[in-house]
Design a protein around this motif. Structure first.
Motif, short mmCIF file in Angstrom:
data_model
loop_
_atom_site.label_atom_id
_atom_site.label_comp_id
_atom_site.label_asym_id
_atom_site.label_seq_id
_atom_site.Cartn_x
_atom_site.Cartn_y
_atom_site.Cartn_z
N PRO A 40 -36.54 15.41 -12.75
CA PRO A 40 -36.53 13.95 -12.91
C PRO A 40 -37.19 13.27 -11.71
O PRO A 40 -36.92 13.63 -10.57
CB PRO A 40 -35.06 13.58 -13.00
CG PRO A 40 -34.28 14.83 -12.84
CD PRO A 40 -35.21 15.97 -12.62
N ILE A 41 -38.04 12.29 -11.97
CA ILE A 41 -38.77 11.67 -10.85
C ILE A 41 -37.85 10.90 -9.92
O ILE A 41 -38.16 10.75 -8.74
CB ILE A 41 -39.95 10.79 -11.32
CG1 ILE A 41 -39.48 9.59 -12.12
CG2 ILE A 41 -40.96 11.61 -12.08
CD1 ILE A 41 -40.57 8.57 -12.38
N TYR A 42 -36.69 10.44 -10.39
CA TYR A 42 -35.79 9.69 -9.51
C TYR A 42 -35.12 10.59 -8.48
O TYR A 42 -34.57 10.11 -7.50
CB TYR A 42 -34.74 8.90 -10.31
CG TYR A 42 -33.88 9.74 -11.23
CD1 TYR A 42 -32.76 10.42 -10.77
CD2 TYR A 42 -34.20 9.84 -12.57
CE1 TYR A 42 -31.99 11.19 -11.60
CE2 TYR A 42 -33.43 10.60 -13.43
CZ TYR A 42 -32.32 11.27 -12.94
OH TYR A 42 -31.55 12.03 -13.79
N ASP A 43 -35.15 11.91 -8.69
CA ASP A 43 -34.58 12.84 -7.71
C ASP A 43 -35.64 13.54 -6.86
O ASP A 43 -35.31 14.43 -6.07
CB ASP A 43 -33.71 13.89 -8.41
CG ASP A 43 -32.28 13.41 -8.59
OD1 ASP A 43 -31.87 12.49 -7.86
OD2 ASP A 43 -31.57 13.96 -9.45
N LEU A 44 -36.89 13.17 -7.01
CA LEU A 44 -37.93 13.77 -6.16
C LEU A 44 -37.67 13.38 -4.70
O LEU A 44 -37.28 12.25 -4.42
CB LEU A 44 -39.32 13.27 -6.57
CG LEU A 44 -39.84 13.74 -7.91
CD1 LEU A 44 -41.12 13.00 -8.27
CD2 LEU A 44 -40.07 15.23 -7.91
#
Length: 106
Positions: A40-44
């Motif tokens: 998920p991009i929010y956890d990059l």
């Protein structure tokens, strides 16, 4: 891209919803390393996003969303993603893929 001061509340909710559904489609956080859909991009990590900030985000909507995530994280607003994380079972963890076969050299 609109700045954080130029977006209304409903548009921001829609943006967060879209960020919550978006996964990395390539690279070390893509589906090859994080099957089946990617990370998920929010956890990059912010360091990974900063790399793109310095060299250029991908073209299109993915790049715009990654830039928003970087902007929020760089300004200390990572907790804004906590409701999305809770809805999806918690913070994603980066774990390198383990080998599925071992050769013990019989």
């Amino acid at each position: 891209m609109l700045g954080m001061n130029e977006i209304d509340r409903e548009d921001f909710r829609n943006l967060l919803d879209e960020i919550g559904r978006t996964r990395m489609p390539f690279g070390k956080y893509g589906p090859k390393e994080h099957p089946p859909r990617g990370y998920p991009i929010y956890d990059l990590p912010v360091e990974y996003l900063t790399y793109f900030k310095e060299r250029g985000f991908p073209k299109g909507r993915l790049g715009e969303l990654m830039e928003w995530v970087w902007e929020l994280k760089a300004n200390g607003m990572d907790p804004i993603f906590d409701p999305i994380r809770q809805q999806n079972g918690g913070r994603s963890r980066f774990k390198p893929r383990r080998p599925t076969e071992w050769d013990f050299g019989e």
